[in-house]
Motif scaffolding. Structure first.
Motif, PDB file in Angstrom:
ATOM      1  N   SER A 191       0.823  -1.203   0.000  1.00  0.00           N
ATOM      2  CA  SER A 191       0.000   0.000   0.000  1.00  0.00           C
ATOM      3  C   SER A 191       0.861   1.258   0.000  1.00  0.00           C
ATOM      4  CB  SER A 191      -0.913  -0.025   1.219  1.00  0.00           C
ATOM      5  OG  SER A 191      -1.762   1.065   1.170  1.00  0.00           O
ATOM      6  N   LEU A 192       0.981   1.890  -1.177  1.00  0.00           N
ATOM      7  CA  LEU A 192       1.713   3.157  -1.255  1.00  0.00           C
ATOM      8  C   LEU A 192       0.789   4.267  -0.775  1.00  0.00           C
ATOM      9  CD1 LEU A 192       3.439   2.985  -4.774  1.00  0.00           C
ATOM     10  CD2 LEU A 192       4.456   2.504  -2.560  1.00  0.00           C
ATOM     11  N   ASN A 193       1.366   5.294  -0.195  1.00  0.00           N
ATOM     12  CA  ASN A 193       0.563   6.422   0.253  1.00  0.00           C
ATOM     13  C   ASN A 193       1.115   7.716  -0.323  1.00  0.00           C
ATOM     14  OD1 ASN A 193      -1.587   5.592   2.138  1.00  0.00           O
ATOM     15  ND2 ASN A 193       0.134   4.564   3.118  1.00  0.00           N
ATOM     16  N   ALA A 194       0.280   8.775  -0.264  1.00  0.00           N
ATOM     17  CA  ALA A 194       0.717  10.076  -0.787  1.00  0.00           C
ATOM     18  C   ALA A 194       2.021  10.467  -0.092  1.00  0.00           C
ATOM     19  CB  ALA A 194      -0.349  11.107  -0.505  1.00  0.00           C
ATOM     20  N   GLY A 195       2.967  10.954  -0.853  1.00  0.00           N
ATOM     21  CA  GLY A 195       4.260  11.334  -0.279  1.00  0.00           C
ATOM     22  C   GLY A 195       5.320  10.302  -0.582  1.00  0.00           C
ATOM     23  N   MET A 196       4.872   9.053  -0.901  1.00  0.00           N
ATOM     24  CA  MET A 196       5.841   7.990  -1.227  1.00  0.00           C
ATOM     25  C   MET A 196       6.151   7.997  -2.721  1.00  0.00           C
ATOM     26  SD  MET A 196       4.624   4.815   1.127  1.00  0.00           S
ATOM     27  CE  MET A 196       6.134   3.873   0.956  1.00  0.00           C
ATOM     28  N   SER A 197       5.408   8.818  -3.487  1.00  0.00           N
ATOM     29  CA  SER A 197       5.635   8.923  -4.921  1.00  0.00           C
ATOM     30  C   SER A 197       7.094   9.267  -5.187  1.00  0.00           C
ATOM     31  CB  SER A 197       4.779  10.035  -5.507  1.00  0.00           C
ATOM     32  OG  SER A 197       3.462   9.625  -5.560  1.00  0.00           O
ATOM     33  N   GLY A 198       7.700   8.546  -6.117  1.00  0.00           N
ATOM     34  CA  GLY A 198       9.086   8.827  -6.486  1.00  0.00           C
ATOM     35  C   GLY A 198      10.083   8.046  -5.655  1.00  0.00           C
ATOM     36  N   GLY A 199       9.588   7.304  -4.672  1.00  0.00           N
ATOM     37  CA  GLY A 199      10.479   6.498  -3.840  1.00  0.00           C
ATOM     38  C   GLY A 199      10.889   5.225  -4.569  1.00  0.00           C
ATOM     39  N   PRO A 200      11.935   4.542  -4.094  1.00  0.00           N
ATOM     40  CA  PRO A 200      12.425   3.350  -4.782  1.00  0.00           C
ATOM     41  C   PRO A 200      11.679   2.082  -4.368  1.00  0.00           C
ATOM     42  CG  PRO A 200      13.836   3.848  -2.939  1.00  0.00           C
ATOM     43  CD  PRO A 200      12.764   4.895  -2.922  1.00  0.00           C
ATOM     44  N   ALA A 201      11.561   1.134  -5.314  1.00  0.00           N
ATOM     45  CA  ALA A 201      11.064  -0.205  -4.997  1.00  0.00           C
ATOM     46  C   ALA A 201      12.178  -1.161  -5.411  1.00  0.00           C
ATOM     47  CB  ALA A 201       9.789  -0.485  -5.768  1.00  0.00           C
ATOM     48  N   PHE A 202      12.507  -2.087  -4.522  1.00  0.00           N
ATOM     49  CA  PHE A 202      13.698  -2.904  -4.780  1.00  0.00           C
ATOM     50  C   PHE A 202      13.480  -4.344  -4.349  1.00  0.00           C
ATOM     51  CE2 PHE A 202      13.960   0.034  -1.248  1.00  0.00           C
ATOM     52  CZ  PHE A 202      13.983  -0.825  -0.159  1.00  0.00           C
TER      53      PHE A 202
END
Lengths: 421, 317
Positions: free
Chosen positions: A170-181
């Motif tokens: 569950s991504l939330n607002a503010g996590m946009s642009g963060g890495p997934a690895f």
């Protein structure tokens, strides 16, 4: 003995699951410890008030201080660089200025450059993962704190013309642009949006890899509008050329033949109106591309839809029948642009056209993009007008399309309609 | 010698409106010894005197407590020569001064229809017209119905229509009662119902001109013209039966035209410069209403092409 047999299996399952969960928690905690210094918060600062107006996440992708984030995180800065400035926040709270180097509106990516604070960075895993594989995502939701979330790689989104990774976290607002690895800490994607409660989308690392290469090759972009225009133009050209090259399937609807599902990425729906209360019968088919390209808060583009409605009536007289047709003679619209700085007003033309041995009223409405030359929103609407009790109503709507592609599409779309008798 | 006539309040058809001079002097005031007695507390007991001197009537103000106005101008001189038609304001009373040789306008022709004075037809004809008008209004609604036909709803809206029509007619009758001492209810009912019936007939073909001619502007002009004509005529007859206006047609058409212009301006001025929705002609009518010829797909593509070109050139500007 009986009781022992009853509890033996659940006990075994428990014995297996508990260590696995502990292992996963440990992995996440270790990954967080190792990677937190590579993840930043990205802030768009409103120069007049000195406060942040947008927040997102970003991460380091090179030793010399290149960061990646989403385009939508930095879009207000792209459109109004005089009004906003770009800032990063390091995990220890250190802040500094960031420079925007390149953007990709089609895949919602942006490359920033900062004075490097440390030399660790994310390397890319460009290989395909298998479904169910454990993946992690980092970011700073709602400006609360940097955190890590776990989920599974759930394959690629089918109903999109762009490759997007489905992430069961569950991504939330503010996590946009963060890495997934992956569990080794290699980048597989970039957080981009949330689908529903436990479904989120990631942009595959390959797209970032391509943009990063371009950014390194071309250096800092001078005119971002030009980049947006070129990317949008290329994207629509690719999409429509591919669509027009295909052999379109036909479907039957009442007395007419119409085009079927034009691309597997479209979602198509159908419904029938035949209640006894309503004095006409309607069969409705509509297809819509699920993609929308975010340009700014006031503008989205890249949408595409078409629909058909076969309407007949034996109970309504011709005047009543056409009142009903008139009520339904409305253009499909995406409501995608809110300000006149982005587009002109629609210019509309209505004509009676002879098609497939019948007479049709056709309305075409077009508006031009002011900042992105050669791109338009085009709406087409038609209905047959020479039968007293039956008609086909058809609509097509294209946003961010070139003149040539829209005309070619209209030719094919109209040419495909065949009255069977 | 001309006699002086003093007229109080223009109320058509009343007997005691005029006071005619007897002899060479007329006095006016609140005192009971005056020739013209006015019970107005802002008028002195001996306020004015009119004298016939050297072939003309001269007004003298006897009390200066309040100003006396002739044609809305305060009298400063001791005496003023009266011309026929002068408006006099004294205290809170308004009077018109007329000389006996004042010309009268030509006799106006009464709008006489024999049925209006017939004992039974006087009632029957307007009621038939009301019924006809209501049936047409309901029929217009029926033609616009596309889902379930609800007769109950049609009857209700027909009754609503009758109530509104009667309300309109009653208002004009009341105006007639006040201004002409005669309500003319049945005549008002007949003409109002008649013109509304014509309007309802027209409503059945609303949008047909723009569809047939393939021109929104032409449709708008023709439909506005029709609306102006019918509403103007209706208002003309309303005014004719309720007022003593000389130029009922001019007043009625100007009023309707101004109202339409006002509504049109309000609607258009309120429009935002930028509209995110397309503005297009959505009228679709049965095959019988189509007059324009069809163009080929090839020509239609040319139309779209020129739409693009126009947009491009407007952007360059």
């Amino acid at each position: 003995m009986g009781i022992y047999r009853l509890v033996q299996w659940p006990m075994l399952v428990l014995l297996l699951v508990v260590p696995l969960q502990t292992f996963a928690a440990e992995t996440a905690s270790q990954l967080f410890k190792t990677l937190k210094q590579q993840v930043y918060q990205i802030r768009i600062i409103d120069k007049a008030s000195g406060n942040k107006s947008t927040i997102g996440s970003g991460f380091q992708i090179s030793k010399d201080g290149y960061l990646a984030t989403n385009f939508h995180v930095v879009s207000s800065y792209v459109h109004k660089p005089d009004k906003f400035s770009l800032e990063y926040v390091y995990h220890d709270g250190t802040t500094g200025n960031a420079e925007l180097h390149d953007i990709d509106v089609v895949h919602d990516l942006a490359i920033l450059k900062i004075e490097p604070l440390q030399d660790k960075y994310f390397t890319f895993n460009l290989k395909n993962l298998s479904k169910g594989e454990r993946i992690f995502s980092m970011g700073n939701p709602h400006d609360l704190s940097m955190l890590i979330i776990e989920g599974n790689f759930s394959g690629l989104l089918k109903e999109s013309r762009f490759k997007k990774i489905l992430f069961s976290g569950s991504l939330n607002a503010g996590m946009s642009g963060g890495p997934a690895f992956d569990k080794t800490g290699k980048l597989i994607g970039i957080n981009v949006s949330k689908g529903s409660e436990q479904i989120s989308f990631l942009v595959p690392a390959a797209r970032l890899d391509a943009l990063f290469r371009r950014a390194k090759k071309n250096g800092k972009v001078k005119d971002f509008n030009q980049v947006i225009q070129a990317d949008l133009y290329r994207d629509q050209d690719h999409f429509y050329k591919k669509l027009l090259k295909k052999k379109w399937t036909s479907e039957s609807l009442g007395f007419v033949e119409i085009s079927g599902k034009l691309d597997k990425s479209f979602k198509c729906w159908g419904h029938t109106v035949d209640d006894e209360d309503i004095l006409y019968e309607g069969v409705h088919k509509h297809c819509r591309s699920q993609d929308r390209l975010y340009i700014s808060q006031d503008m989205q583009t890249g949408m595409f839809s078409y629909d058909y409605e076969w309407i007949t009536s034996r109970k309504l007289n011709r005047f009543q029948f056409y009142t009903q047709v008139e009520n339904r003679f409305t253009h499909g619209s995406f409501n995608n642009v809110r300000k006149n700085e982005n587009v002109t007003n629609y210019s509309c033309e209505e004509k009676f056209v002879s098609l497939t041995g019948h007479s049709w009223k056709i309305s075409s409405c077009i508006r031009a993009y002011k900042k992105y030359k050669g791109l338009y929103d085009v709406l087409l609407l038609l209905t047959s007008v020479d039968e007293n009790d039956k008609t086909l109503l058809a609509k097509a709507a294209m946003s961010g399309v070139s003149k040539e592609n829209s005309i070619e599409f209209i030719k094919s779309f109209l040419g495909r309609i065949k009255w069977k008798n | 010698m001309e006699e002086l006539i003093i007229q109080q309040n223009k109320r058509h058809g009343r007997l005691n409106e005029f006071i005619k001079s007897v002899g060479n002097t007329v006095t006016l005031g609140r005192g009971f010894h005056n020739d013209v007695i006015l019970s107005d507390h802002f008028i002195a007991a001996e306020q004015l005197r009119f004298d016939y001197e050297d072939g003309q009537w001269v007004l003298k103000v006897l009390d200066q407590t309040n100003p006396v106005l002739v044609n809305n101008k305060s009298i400063t001189d001791a005496s003023v020569v009266i011309s026929s038609g002068d408006e006099l304001t004294v205290g809170r009373t308004h009077l018109t001064l007329i000389l006996s040789n004042h010309p009268v306008e030509r006799t106006r022709k009464l709008l006489i229809s024999n049925w209006m004075y017939h004992r039974n037809l006087h009632y029957i004809i307007p009621i038939i017209m009301l019924l006809l008008s209501t049936i047409l209004a309901v029929f217009t609604e029926y033609q616009e119905a596309t889902s379930k036909i609800r007769w109950g709803l049609f009857v209700a809206s027909g009754l609503g229509y009758v109530v509104m029509l009667l309300f309109w007619v009653s208002i004009w009758s009341m105006v007639g009662r006040i201004l002409r001492h005669k309500p003319n209810f049945m005549a008002q009912l007949f003409y109002t119902a008649f013109f509304l019936a014509v309007l309802n007939m027209g409503m059945l073909f609303y949008g047909y001109t723009s569809y047939a001619m393939s021109s929104e502007i032409l449709g708008l002009i023709l439909e506005s013209g029709f609306l102006l004509l019918i509403l103007g005529m209706m208002l003309k007859y309303n005014l004719l039966f309720s007022t003593e206006l000389k130029h009922c047609s001019r007043v009625a058409f100007s009023a309707v035209a101004l109202t339409m212009l006002f509504t049109f301006s309000i609607m258009n001025l309120g429009k935002k410069e930028f509209n995110s929705h397309p503005d297009y002609s959505n009228s679709v009518k049965p095959p019988l209403a189509k007059w324009s010829k069809d163009i080929t797909l090839h020509d239609y593509i040319k139309v779209i092409d020129s739409q693009f070109n126009e947009l491009e050139s407007s952007l360059k500007e």
